[in-house]
Design a protein around this motif. Structure first.
Motif, PDB file in Angstrom:
ATOM      1  N   GLN A   1       0.837  -1.191   0.000  1.00 37.59           N
ATOM      2  CA  GLN A   1       0.000   0.000   0.000  1.00 37.59           C
ATOM      3  C   GLN A   1       0.877   1.249   0.000  1.00 37.59           C
TER       4      GLN A   1
ATOM      5  N   SER B   1      -0.804   4.282   0.359  1.00 38.96           N
ATOM      6  CA  SER B   1      -1.612   5.228   1.110  1.00 38.96           C
ATOM      7  C   SER B   1      -2.735   4.461   1.792  1.00 38.96           C
ATOM      8  N   THR B   2      -3.260   5.014   2.875  1.00 36.53           N
ATOM      9  CA  THR B   2      -4.416   4.385   3.513  1.00 36.53           C
ATOM     10  C   THR B   2      -5.698   4.724   2.773  1.00 36.53           C
ATOM     11  N   ASN B   3      -5.647   5.699   1.891  1.00 38.10           N
ATOM     12  CA  ASN B   3      -6.835   6.149   1.163  1.00 38.10           C
ATOM     13  C   ASN B   3      -6.927   5.601  -0.255  1.00 38.10           C
ATOM     14  N   GLN B   4      -5.884   4.977  -0.732  1.00 36.14           N
ATOM     15  CA  GLN B   4      -5.845   4.592  -2.134  1.00 36.14           C
ATOM     16  C   GLN B   4      -5.245   3.201  -2.272  1.00 36.14           C
TER      17      GLN B   4
ATOM     18  N   ARG C   1      -5.558   0.807  -7.681  1.00 31.80           N
ATOM     19  CA  ARG C   1      -5.976   2.102  -8.177  1.00 31.80           C
ATOM     20  C   ARG C   1      -4.794   2.995  -8.467  1.00 31.80           C
TER      21      ARG C   1
END
Length: 89
Positions: free
Chosen positions: A72, A74-77, A81
């Motif tokens: 990962q 980012s924690t948002n993406q 993606r």
């Protein structure tokens, strides 16, 4: 419990490397005159190195267990993606 086929989300190694470079190159140079701050910074560097080592052990265990790992950024993406956006950018 791991769902079959579902990858285990883990931080990308670059996150550790960036933090270590910052601490080793910039923070240590700044705190060097202060023995107390220097010691705390060295302990933080040691802790980050240990965390990276433990993550690598977890990755190896996942590999031996045929459990996929997804790095990962980012924690948002999610990674898929991010990869799609980089490919289109």
């Amino acid at each position: 419990m791991v769902t079959p086929g579902q990858p285990v989300p883990l931080p990308s190694h670059i996150h550790y490397e960036l933090l270590l470079q910052l601490l080793e190159q910039q923070t240590m140079a700044t705190v060097y005159p202060s023995p107390h701050l220097k010691q705390q910074t060295q302990e933080l560097i040691f802790t980050l190195r240990k965390a990276l080592s433990q993550q690598r052990q977890l990755e190896q265990t996942c590999k031996l267990s045929n459990v996929p790992v997804e790095y990962q950024w980012s924690t948002n993406q999610p990674l898929d993606r991010f990869s799609a956006e980089v490919g289109n950018g």
